[in-house]
Design a protein around this motif. Structure first.
Motif, PDB file in Angstrom:
ATOM      1  N   ALA A   7       0.834  -1.213   0.000  1.00 18.24           N
ATOM      2  CA  ALA A   7       0.000   0.000   0.000  1.00 18.24           C
ATOM      3  C   ALA A   7       0.869   1.264   0.000  1.00 18.24           C
ATOM      4  CB  ALA A   7      -0.918   0.011   1.209  1.00 18.24           C
ATOM      5  N   VAL A   8       2.157   1.111   0.153  1.00 12.67           N
ATOM      6  CA  VAL A   8       3.143   2.198   0.203  1.00 12.67           C
ATOM      7  C   VAL A   8       2.976   3.066   1.456  1.00 12.67           C
ATOM      8  CG1 VAL A   8       4.197   4.175  -1.011  1.00 12.67           C
ATOM      9  CG2 VAL A   8       3.346   2.225  -2.327  1.00 12.67           C
ATOM     10  N   ALA A   9       1.787   3.646   1.641  1.00 12.55           N
ATOM     11  CA  ALA A   9       1.528   4.477   2.835  1.00 12.55           C
ATOM     12  C   ALA A   9       0.255   3.945   3.501  1.00 12.55           C
ATOM     13  CB  ALA A   9       1.365   5.934   2.435  1.00 12.55           C
ATOM     14  N   PRO A  10       0.356   2.783   4.171  1.00 12.25           N
ATOM     15  CA  PRO A  10      -0.863   2.185   4.739  1.00 12.25           C
ATOM     16  C   PRO A  10      -1.409   2.969   5.935  1.00 12.25           C
ATOM     17  CG  PRO A  10       1.075   0.907   5.371  1.00 12.25           C
ATOM     18  CD  PRO A  10       1.561   1.974   4.423  1.00 12.25           C
ATOM     19  N   LEU A  11      -2.730   2.884   6.107  1.00 10.13           N
ATOM     20  CA  LEU A  11      -3.389   3.537   7.244  1.00 10.13           C
ATOM     21  C   LEU A  11      -3.822   2.471   8.234  1.00 10.13           C
ATOM     22  CD1 LEU A  11      -6.177   6.076   6.229  1.00 10.13           C
ATOM     23  CD2 LEU A  11      -4.211   6.536   7.656  1.00 10.13           C
ATOM     24  N   ARG A  12      -3.622   2.726   9.509  1.00  7.12           N
ATOM     25  CA  ARG A  12      -4.120   1.811  10.555  1.00  7.12           C
ATOM     26  C   ARG A  12      -5.182   2.560  11.348  1.00  7.12           C
ATOM     27  NH1 ARG A  12      -1.769  -2.020   8.211  1.00  7.12           N
ATOM     28  NH2 ARG A  12       0.480  -1.877   8.048  1.00  7.12           N
ATOM     29  N   LYS A  13      -6.296   1.877  11.619  1.00 12.76           N
ATOM     30  CA  LYS A  13      -7.338   2.467  12.465  1.00 12.76           C
ATOM     31  C   LYS A  13      -6.951   2.196  13.911  1.00 12.76           C
ATOM     32  CE  LYS A  13     -12.450   2.313  12.683  1.00 12.76           C
ATOM     33  NZ  LYS A  13     -12.747   3.698  12.870  1.00 12.76           N
ATOM     34  N   GLU A  19       1.168   5.230   8.167  1.00 13.42           N
ATOM     35  CA  GLU A  19       2.543   4.719   8.277  1.00 13.42           C
ATOM     36  C   GLU A  19       3.379   5.146   7.072  1.00 13.42           C
ATOM     37  OE1 GLU A  19       1.579   0.718  10.904  1.00 13.42           O
ATOM     38  OE2 GLU A  19       2.455   0.506   8.907  1.00 13.42           O
ATOM     39  N   LEU A  20       4.376   5.953   7.359  1.00 11.40           N
ATOM     40  CA  LEU A  20       5.202   6.512   6.277  1.00 11.40           C
ATOM     41  C   LEU A  20       6.644   6.011   6.363  1.00 11.40           C
ATOM     42  CD1 LEU A  20       3.848  10.192   6.475  1.00 11.40           C
ATOM     43  CD2 LEU A  20       3.201   8.414   4.830  1.00 11.40           C
ATOM     44  N   PHE A  21       6.811   4.794   6.907  1.00  5.75           N
ATOM     45  CA  PHE A  21       8.187   4.327   7.136  1.00  5.75           C
ATOM     46  C   PHE A  21       8.493   3.009   6.422  1.00  5.75           C
ATOM     47  CE2 PHE A  21       5.531   3.219  10.854  1.00  5.75           C
ATOM     48  CZ  PHE A  21       5.547   1.822  10.739  1.00  5.75           C
ATOM     49  N   HIS A  22       7.813   2.750   5.317  1.00  6.03           N
ATOM     50  CA  HIS A  22       8.058   1.475   4.620  1.00  6.03           C
ATOM     51  C   HIS A  22       9.014   1.626   3.438  1.00  6.03           C
ATOM     52  CE1 HIS A  22       5.219  -0.586   7.170  1.00  6.03           C
ATOM     53  NE2 HIS A  22       4.353   0.402   6.981  1.00  6.03           N
ATOM     54  N   ILE A  31      -9.221  12.147  12.698  1.00  5.82           N
ATOM     55  CA  ILE A  31      -7.836  12.636  12.813  1.00  5.82           C
ATOM     56  C   ILE A  31      -6.891  11.566  12.288  1.00  5.82           C
ATOM     57  CG2 ILE A  31      -5.992  13.404  14.362  1.00  5.82           C
ATOM     58  CD1 ILE A  31      -8.037  14.386  16.340  1.00  5.82           C
ATOM     59  N   ILE A  32      -6.022  11.984  11.389  1.00  6.86           N
ATOM     60  CA  ILE A  32      -4.961  11.089  10.896  1.00  6.86           C
ATOM     61  C   ILE A  32      -3.637  11.597  11.466  1.00  6.86           C
ATOM     62  CG2 ILE A  32      -3.733  10.267   8.856  1.00  6.86           C
ATOM     63  CD1 ILE A  32      -6.347  10.643   7.269  1.00  6.86           C
ATOM     64  N   THR A  33      -2.966  10.724  12.218  1.00 12.37           N
ATOM     65  CA  THR A  33      -1.654  11.079  12.776  1.00 12.37           C
ATOM     66  C   THR A  33      -0.576  10.491  11.878  1.00 12.37           C
ATOM     67  OG1 THR A  33      -2.531  11.081  15.026  1.00 12.37           O
ATOM     68  CG2 THR A  33      -0.150  10.824  14.794  1.00 12.37           C
ATOM     69  N   LEU A  34       0.379  11.318  11.497  1.00 12.33           N
ATOM     70  CA  LEU A  34       1.447  10.819  10.622  1.00 12.33           C
ATOM     71  C   LEU A  34       2.505  10.081  11.451  1.00 12.33           C
ATOM     72  CD1 LEU A  34      -0.068  12.636   8.684  1.00 12.33           C
ATOM     73  CD2 LEU A  34       2.122  13.483   7.825  1.00 12.33           C
ATOM     74  N   SER A  35       2.807   8.863  11.026  1.00 11.11           N
ATOM     75  CA  SER A  35       3.842   8.064  11.674  1.00 11.11           C
ATOM     76  C   SER A  35       5.072   8.126  10.772  1.00 11.11           C
ATOM     77  CB  SER A  35       3.354   6.626  11.835  1.00 11.11           C
ATOM     78  OG  SER A  35       4.388   5.836  12.370  1.00 11.11           O
ATOM     79  N   THR A  36       6.096   8.850  11.233  1.00 15.85           N
ATOM     80  CA  THR A  36       7.140   9.269  10.300  1.00 15.85           C
ATOM     81  C   THR A  36       8.404   8.407  10.287  1.00 15.85           C
ATOM     82  OG1 THR A  36       7.720  10.848  12.025  1.00 15.85           O
ATOM     83  CG2 THR A  36       6.467  11.693  10.140  1.00 15.85           C
TER      84      THR A  36
END
Ligand SMILES: Cc1ncc(COP(=O)(O)O)c(C=O)c1O
Ligand SMILES: N[C@@H](CCOP(=O)(O)O)C(=O)O
Length: 469
Positions: free
Chosen positions: A87-93, A102-105, A407-412
């Motif tokens: 998904a490259v930038a997957p979202l977790r609920k 998640e921006l660390f893949h 709210i979407i929190t960026l995980s960097t």
């Protein structure tokens, strides 16, 4: 699409000109002359595309005629094809209305890969076509450096010099940079803070003779192309959670103000964004600026989230430019006064304009570690300290009623880049992905230098004076 300098004393350039220059010659930062505009249905159509396609579509708006659209599609397919998560930038609920992006893949396990993987390809194509070389200077508090090295190390037309603050990045971050031993890569541990490294980069850009002689370029978030590429995940994330034209808020761990400004750019282009939450660690200058109008740097405090140990945030200049109605004379005056006084009081009208889009919170060291622990308890997942700062800020801003709705929190960053903090908080040691399993056995190479532009200049001249790339 033309790009203008925030300080108004440089000629407009196209996307490729902004990419290759990094910083504008008048010391300002390039900005799109006008924001590209998308309708909400276009935003949804693009946001629902596979990540690489969405990236090519969004980047086409910024690149205009400067980069062929088919080439952009090839580049983004190649750039994001190597990410570990399909998904490259997957979202977790993580709650009823709460998500983590998640921006660390990517290859160096932090969000910097999203832009840097594209920039490497754009540089390669532009320099080959122009038959030119470039010396890229980078200041890093830990993550930009390795992402830049990874993206540019095999670019035959680029030399890259990375300045990191000695002893102020995690061991994993340092090794990810210094274990890349290549003739076109030079790592320098600077006796100072990230702010010193960034000030050196700007001083080098101010020396026209030096800029010409080594053909200087930059890939910090002063480079507009970085921010253009970082707008994309705001679209894909929004499209996966928002109903119709529902506005969604983003909370972003913030240091140099680049990532959150990319969110602002997405909003200006028409993406329904409610609020952008600026999450700061104990280095809380941006929180003081947004909450009280006080932009006064303090001494940098080392924290568990070292990549955000920053006082003077480059991209805050872009925000002030916007909040002042793009008045480059007023902005230039403000920045010149700030450079003299090392302090800025933001006037009420400018502050009100900023607060239309931004809210902020500062998170202490104790709260950061507590959030890593509580997140692990609630979900079983480990988060890195930068993500924890943002998650703690998101929880607080919702609790105080400052932000509501989704709210979407960026995980960097990947938690394994900061094993000590994660272990201290949870008792668990996050494992590095396979590609880095031998990281601690790899030889390292780096130089050391004082925090002085002349010292860096002389290293760069020795190594990469014109024509040696
Ligand atoms: C892991 C991590 N999180 C957050 C940030 C802050 O991002 P920005 O500098 O774009 O505000 C950084 C550094 O840039 C980082 O490396
Ligand atoms: N946190 C960054 C600092 C540089 O930020 P940039 O986005 O301007 O490159 C890092 O990890 O190096």
């Amino acid at each position: 699409m033309e790009y203008i300098s925030t300080r108004g004393r440089a000629s407009a350039v196209d996307f490729e000109g902004a990419l290759l220059a990094g910083l504008a010659p008048d010391g300002g930062l390039y900005m799109p002359e006008a924001w590209p505009r998308l309708t909400v249905s276009e935003a949804r159509r693009i946001g629902e595309m596979p990540y690489a396609k969405a990236a090519a579509e969004i980047l086409s708006f910024f690149a205009g005629d400067a980069v062929d659209s088919a080439l952009l599609h090839e580049m983004t397919a190649d750039a994001y094809g190597g990410f570990a998560d399909p998904a490259v930038a997957p979202l977790r609920k993580v709650g009823d209305d709460d998500y983590i992006l998640e921006l660390f893949h990517g290859p160096t396990l932090a969000f910097k890969d999203f832009a840097m993987q594209i920039l490497g390809r754009l540089f390669d194509a532009a320099l080959t076509r122009r038959d030119e070389t470039l010396t890229i200077i980078v200041a890093t508090s830990g993550d930009t450096g390795s992402a830049a090295i990874e993206a540019l190390k095999s670019c035959a037309r680029v030399n890259i010099v990375v300045l990191h603050p000695e002893g102020r990045v995690s061991e994993v971050q340092r090794r990810m940079m210094t274990s890349v031993i290549a003739p076109n890569v030079c790592n320098i541990a600077v006796d100072g803070s990230f702010d010193d490294c960034q000030a050196i980069v700007k001083a080098l850009f101010a020396d026209e003779t030096f800029v010409r002689s080594v053909r200087l370029g930059g890939v910090n978030s002063i480079n507009w192309a970085r921010l253009a590429a970082q707008t994309v995940y705001y679209y894909t994330a929004w499209a996966s959670v928002a109903g119709k034209d529902e506005p969604v808020s983003f909370v972003v761990p913030t240091g140099n103000f680049g990532d959150v400004f990319a969110g602002y750019a997405a909003k200006k282009m028409g993406l329904p964004v409610a609020k952008l939450g600026v999450a700061a660690n104990a280095n809380d200058i941006l929180h003081r600026a947004i909450s009280k109008g006080d932009y006064t740097p303090a001494t940098v405090r080392p924290t568990a989230s070292p990549s955000m140990d920053i006082q003077v945030a480059s991209n805050f200049e872009r925000l002030l430019f916007e909040a002042k109605g793009r008045d480059n004379t007023a902005l230039r005056d403000l920045m010149e006064k700030f450079s003299d006084k090392r302090s800025m009081r933001i006037d009420d009208a400018t502050l009100a304009a900023i607060r239309e889009d931004f809210v902020s919170a500062a998170v202490s060291e104790e709260e950061t570690l507590a959030e890593i622990a509580q997140h692990e308890k609630a979900t079983g997942d480990l988060i890195d300290p930068h993500t924890a700062v943002a998650r703690a800020a998101a929880i607080r801003l919702r609790g105080e009623g400052v932000i509501s709705g989704k709210i979407i929190t960026l995980s960097t960053a990947h938690p394994a880049k900061f094993p000590e903090a994660v272990e201290q908080a949870t008792g668990r040691t996050p494992a590095l992905p396979k590609a880095y399993s031998d990281l601690f056995d790899r030889p390292e190479e780096m130089r050391k230098a004082p925090a002085a532009a002349d010292a860096i200049k002389s290293i760069v001249n020795d190594l990469f004076a014109k024509g040696s790339a």
